[in-house]
Motif scaffolding. Sequence first.
Motif, short mmCIF file in Angstrom:
data_model
loop_
_atom_site.label_atom_id
_atom_site.label_comp_id
_atom_site.label_asym_id
_atom_site.label_seq_id
_atom_site.Cartn_x
_atom_site.Cartn_y
_atom_site.Cartn_z
N TYR A 1 0.82 -1.22 0.00
CA TYR A 1 0.00 0.00 0.00
C TYR A 1 0.86 1.27 0.00
O TYR A 1 1.72 1.45 0.86
CB TYR A 1 -0.92 0.01 1.22
CG TYR A 1 -1.95 1.10 1.15
CD1 TYR A 1 -3.15 0.91 0.46
CD2 TYR A 1 -1.74 2.35 1.74
CE1 TYR A 1 -4.10 1.91 0.37
CE2 TYR A 1 -2.69 3.36 1.65
CZ TYR A 1 -3.87 3.13 0.96
OH TYR A 1 -4.80 4.12 0.87
N LYS B 1 0.65 -1.29 6.89
CA LYS B 1 -0.73 -1.25 6.40
C LYS B 1 -0.89 -2.11 5.17
O LYS B 1 -1.85 -1.95 4.41
CB LYS B 1 -1.09 0.21 6.05
CG LYS B 1 -1.41 1.04 7.26
CD LYS B 1 -2.74 0.65 7.83
CE LYS B 1 -2.89 1.03 9.27
NZ LYS B 1 -4.18 0.55 9.81
N GLU C 1 -9.36 -1.37 1.41
CA GLU C 1 -9.43 -0.36 2.47
C GLU C 1 -10.76 -0.52 3.15
O GLU C 1 -11.65 -1.22 2.63
CB GLU C 1 -9.38 1.07 1.88
CG GLU C 1 -8.01 1.61 1.61
CD GLU C 1 -8.06 3.03 1.05
OE1 GLU C 1 -8.86 3.86 1.53
OE2 GLU C 1 -7.28 3.31 0.13
N PRO D 1 -5.38 -0.15 5.37
CA PRO D 1 -5.73 1.23 5.73
C PRO D 1 -7.23 1.42 5.97
O PRO D 1 -8.04 0.76 5.33
CB PRO D 1 -5.30 2.04 4.50
CG PRO D 1 -4.35 1.17 3.79
CD PRO D 1 -4.80 -0.23 4.03
N PHE D 2 -7.58 2.30 6.88
CA PHE D 2 -9.00 2.61 7.06
C PHE D 2 -9.22 4.10 7.31
O PHE D 2 -8.38 4.80 7.86
CB PHE D 2 -9.63 1.76 8.17
CG PHE D 2 -9.16 2.08 9.57
CD1 PHE D 2 -7.98 1.53 10.06
CD2 PHE D 2 -9.90 2.91 10.40
CE1 PHE D 2 -7.54 1.81 11.35
CE2 PHE D 2 -9.48 3.20 11.69
CZ PHE D 2 -8.30 2.64 12.17
N ASP E 1 -6.08 5.96 9.49
CA ASP E 1 -5.14 6.38 8.45
C ASP E 1 -5.61 7.64 7.75
O ASP E 1 -4.81 8.45 7.32
CB ASP E 1 -4.97 5.25 7.43
CG ASP E 1 -4.39 4.03 8.10
OD1 ASP E 1 -3.20 4.06 8.43
OD2 ASP E 1 -5.14 3.06 8.34
#
Lengths: 196, 251
Positions: free
Chosen positions: A138, A179, B46, B76-77, B98
């Motif tokens: 990511y 992440k 995400e 990621p969020f 994030d």
Amino acid sequence: MDVAIIKYNAGNTQSVAFALDRIGVSYCITDDPEEIKAAEKIIFPGVGEASTAMKYLRDKNLDHLLPTLKQPVLGICLGMQLMCKLSEENNTPCLNIFDLTVKHFEATHISKVPHTGWNNLTQTKGWLGSSFEDRFVYFVHSYYVPINPYTVAQTDYIVPFSAAMEKDNFFAVQFHPEKSAEVGEKILKQFLRIRS
Amino acid sequence: MLTKRIIPCLDVKDGRTVKGINFEGLRDAGDPVALGTLYAKQGADELVFLDISATTEERGTFASLVKEIAAECTIPFTVGGGINSIGDVDRLLKAGADKVSINSSAVKNPDLINQLAKEFGSQCIVLAIDARLENDYWLVYTHGGKRSTDKELFSWAKEGQLRGAGEILFTSMNHDGTKNGFAVEALNEMSKLVTIPIIASGGAGTMSHFAEVFKEGGADAALAASVFHFGEISIPDLKSYLKENHIAIRN
């Protein structure tokens, strides 16, 4: 202590800490030079803007300490960019561990900036080895480090750029291993296995 | 190659997911942490957690929930809902979010976008826009679609980019809940106007709608809620389908 996470105004510090929790290594989040020097490994996180981050590092005298460290150091995202000599982001002089200039992506309507999302690694070598070839990680960034002799993984977005680098005890990734699901966790473990 | 993102959205009220029933292998589908982790395992790129709390007490619950999500979530969020100030964003990012999405507060005080971008960086500021097509004019709404504004969708998106937003999350109120497909034409027009990523929202009903929004709508990511929560579309199936249709997808 296994790992010292450099404490400054980086936005992803907590995410890096949680990733280390999931792996199960001990760490501290610190800006204390003695504690940093005593750690087996250092992680230098980074999310935010270059000149603000450098000012913060200077205020804490970390700008002189970081390039002199002898144990394995991993810079993440803005951390990697700050390890270079100069960033085009507000023309910021950085730590000069890598004698390189950080450039700005030129956005188009097809290729948006920030470069946001999952992209693949190619030509992986060095500390990453070959097992991460074509794996997705990511990214979220508007500036990039061009391909150079220290590049150990490339990613293509608008131009091919350095997704990972290595020089002596300094290691760096432009993406966010903290992440990047299972792949990211494996990459963090790979760094943690490096012997000083 | 940069891949298109699939983003499940979870509405949260008082620490519990509002939609979301009937999940195989999940003891408590009302637990946002468990549901988010499951989606991440299934290949979601995400996550978005939207706080739809009405009271201050409930908002407090949400903030502590963000920390629990961050501890478990390996992707990621974004969190959104009721974010009004630099202090709100600081707390949520420090808890491990994030990105944050802002909507009504940005319309009320557009300068908030500039302030947040300067303080935290554009990459974590998502401008969420709800709009409805009325007589050939895309009118922007706030407060969960209840209040109309004097803003027009495309000029507001452009202004958001100029002020420092790092992403646009556009929900078409005409399409939301219909399951008849995304607002492809409007998305396509928007993607020609801005150079930041666009997340399409509202209207997902079938897997072909996702293919359409990426191919014809120029969207960088697609968000949906009920089709995922009710098991109508599974994320692994959706990703295989999109790959077969020559759309860049993470495997």
